[in-house]
Enzyme design. Structure first.
Site, mmCIF file in Angstrom:
data_model
loop_
_atom_site.group_PDB
_atom_site.id
_atom_site.type_symbol
_atom_site.label_atom_id
_atom_site.label_comp_id
_atom_site.label_asym_id
_atom_site.label_seq_id
_atom_site.Cartn_x
_atom_site.Cartn_y
_atom_site.Cartn_z
ATOM 1 N N ASN A 8 0.868 -1.171 0.000
ATOM 2 C CA ASN A 8 0.000 0.000 0.000
ATOM 3 C C ASN A 8 0.912 1.230 0.000
ATOM 4 O OD1 ASN A 8 -1.884 1.966 0.371
ATOM 5 N ND2 ASN A 8 -2.788 1.087 2.228
ATOM 6 N N ARG A 90 -2.206 -2.153 -3.748
ATOM 7 C CA ARG A 90 -3.500 -1.506 -3.573
ATOM 8 C C ARG A 90 -3.521 -0.253 -4.452
ATOM 9 N NH1 ARG A 90 -5.267 2.622 0.922
ATOM 10 N NH2 ARG A 90 -7.475 2.695 0.439
ATOM 11 N N HIS A 179 -13.031 1.269 -0.219
ATOM 12 C CA HIS A 179 -12.954 0.192 0.777
ATOM 13 C C HIS A 179 -13.474 -1.141 0.221
ATOM 14 C CE1 HIS A 179 -13.396 3.325 4.260
ATOM 15 N NE2 HIS A 179 -12.124 3.064 4.061
ATOM 16 N N ARG A 240 -13.336 13.773 7.827
ATOM 17 C CA ARG A 240 -14.085 14.132 6.611
ATOM 18 C C ARG A 240 -15.548 14.419 6.922
ATOM 19 N NH1 ARG A 240 -12.259 8.887 3.538
ATOM 20 N NH2 ARG A 240 -10.056 9.094 3.985
ATOM 21 N N GLU A 384 -7.488 -6.436 4.549
ATOM 22 C CA GLU A 384 -7.382 -6.050 3.147
ATOM 23 C C GLU A 384 -6.109 -6.618 2.509
ATOM 24 O OE1 GLU A 384 -8.385 -2.168 4.895
ATOM 25 O OE2 GLU A 384 -9.168 -1.672 2.913
#
Ligand code: ADP
Length: 397
Positions: A8, A90, A179, A240, A384
């Site tokens: 990642n 990713r 996601h 956010r 993940e």
């Protein structure tokens, strides 16, 4: 047996995990931070509990990759580079091009480059990681795993914005979600736990971390999700806004004396959400502590978070005409029993009930609903990275 890396890459960081496949055993993991800045921090966890850490100047991602591989040999995690047969990266935005993970070749690199506009910072950083590995290990299987792919099954009625239609055709303006790897992982695992075929289930997956998104997974595919064109949309998050009225943009820009719209978007991404509401922190643990001390804004922030998540749960139950399972995952979903309880409590009238005792757990896979609950409520830690490693393994053959 072969070793596979899951990567990642951020603009100044490289997070990685090394697996023995197909056993899915984690051999080592780590992160390189502050790449391109002074005093880069280089950390490796290996051999179940050992830790190596160094602070040095690492100029770019390629140097980080070279150093990482060299250290893995020095620390005897691997004997030589030939043992690493695959690497999975990713990638944040796959647009409409990638409805599945892809073997990386020059064309795929060009395609990822062509959709940089959909996630300028992220995709550029992801590409930097891909190229760095390509240069250092040119012959191994290299796979791109997209955060958006799982949501490419959404029907137009759910992914279209109510804008002039040609903006979708000309500018790719639509909902992509994010996601995806996590929502897919936990929905597959939920079906296993329930002992039922995934393609017969209505599942709502709640990925509640710093970034948070809710997905309706019907018969194994994503039919709607709360994040939008970018991960800014949906529920209130750590920093956010989640969904807001676009008219606030010009209004606030004038009030704040801003001329560059990017500055406004930065505030929506980094100064808002739980952090902006509470004035305390973006971190759920800090907010829980502040609430316990009587901080009213922290309390309000928590109630707003729960409310916005609940809104999506309600929408998706209606959309799917029912629900068989609700799955909590990611930092908050896995570790905050009170938040889980508050999100779920309005569903009791439908017979969906949390078992208080079973819910009193952190980070452990289990059923947390009562035996007579009309839908199961599950806690499933997400993974993940293992999904990335699985895709490399699958595409290698
Ligand atoms: P990211 O989106 O950065 O991957 P994570 O999935 O790691 O985020 O989730 C981070 C969030 O999880 C933070 O708000 C953090 O406070 C919360 N969290 C982690 N552990 C706990 C805990 N024990 N109790 C409450 N919240 C927790």
């Amino acid at each position: 047996m072969s070793k596979t890396m899951a990567i990642n890459a951020g603009s100044s960081s490289l997070k990685w995990k090394l697996y023995e496949m197909p056993e899915e055993e984690t051999l080592a993991s780590g992160i390189v931070e502050r790449i391109g800045l002074n005093n880069s921090v280089f950390t490796i966890k290996y051999n179940n509990g050992n830790k190596y850490e160094d602070v040095l100047d690492i100029n770019d991602h390629e140097v980080a990759v070279e150093l990482l591989l060299q250290k893995l040999i020095e620390l005897k995690v691997i004997e030589n580079l030939d043992e690493i047969e695959g690497v999975g990266h990713r990638v944040v935005a796959g647009g409409e091009i990638f409805s599945e993970s892809a073997l990386i070749d020059d064309e795929v690199i060009e395609q990822i480059d062509s959709i940089i506009k959909l996630a300028p910072l992220h995709n550029l950083a992801n590409l930097t990681g891909i190229k760095a590995f390509k240069n250092v290990l040119p012959d191994i299987t290299s796979v791109a795993v997209f955060d958006t792919s799982f949501h490419q099954t959404m029907p137009a009625v759910n992914f279209m914005y109510s804008l002039p239609y040609e903006y979708y055709e000309k500018y790719d303006a639509r909902k992509y979600g994010a996601h995806g790897t996590s929502h897919q992982f936990v929905s597959e695992r939920a079906a296993e736990m329930l002992g039922k075929p995934l393609d017969e289930l209505k599942i709502i997956t709640l990925h509640l971390g710093n970034g948070a998104s809710i997905t309706a997974v019907e018969n194994g595919v994503s039919i709607d999700t709360s994040m939008g064109f970018t991960p800014l949309a949906g529920v209130t998050m750590g920093t956010r806004t989640g969904d807001i009225d676009a008219s606030l943009i010009p209004y606030l820009m004038e009030k704040l004396d801003l001329t560059d719209v990017q500055d406004m978007i930065d505030i929506f991404n980094h100064q808002s959400g739980l952090k902006g509401l509470s004035g305390v922190s973006s971190d759920m643990r800090d907010l829980e502590a502040a609430e316990a001390e009587g901080n009213e804004r922290a309390e309000l922030a928590l109630r707003i978070f729960e409310d916005r998540v609940r809104n999506y749960v309600g929408q998706y139950i209606v959309k799917m005409e029912g629900v068989d399972a609700l799955v909590f995952t990611a930092g908050i979903g896995e570790n905050a029993p009170e938040t889980r309880a508050n999100i779920i409590k309005n569903l009791e009238f439908m017979g969906i009930k949390l078992d208080e005792e079973k819910n009193n757990v952190r980070g452990e896979e289990r059923v947390i609903s009562t035996d007579d609950s009309t839908a199961k409520i599950l806690l499933i830690p997400t993974d993940e990275e293992v999904m990335i490693a699985r895709d490399v393994e699958r595409l290698k053959k």
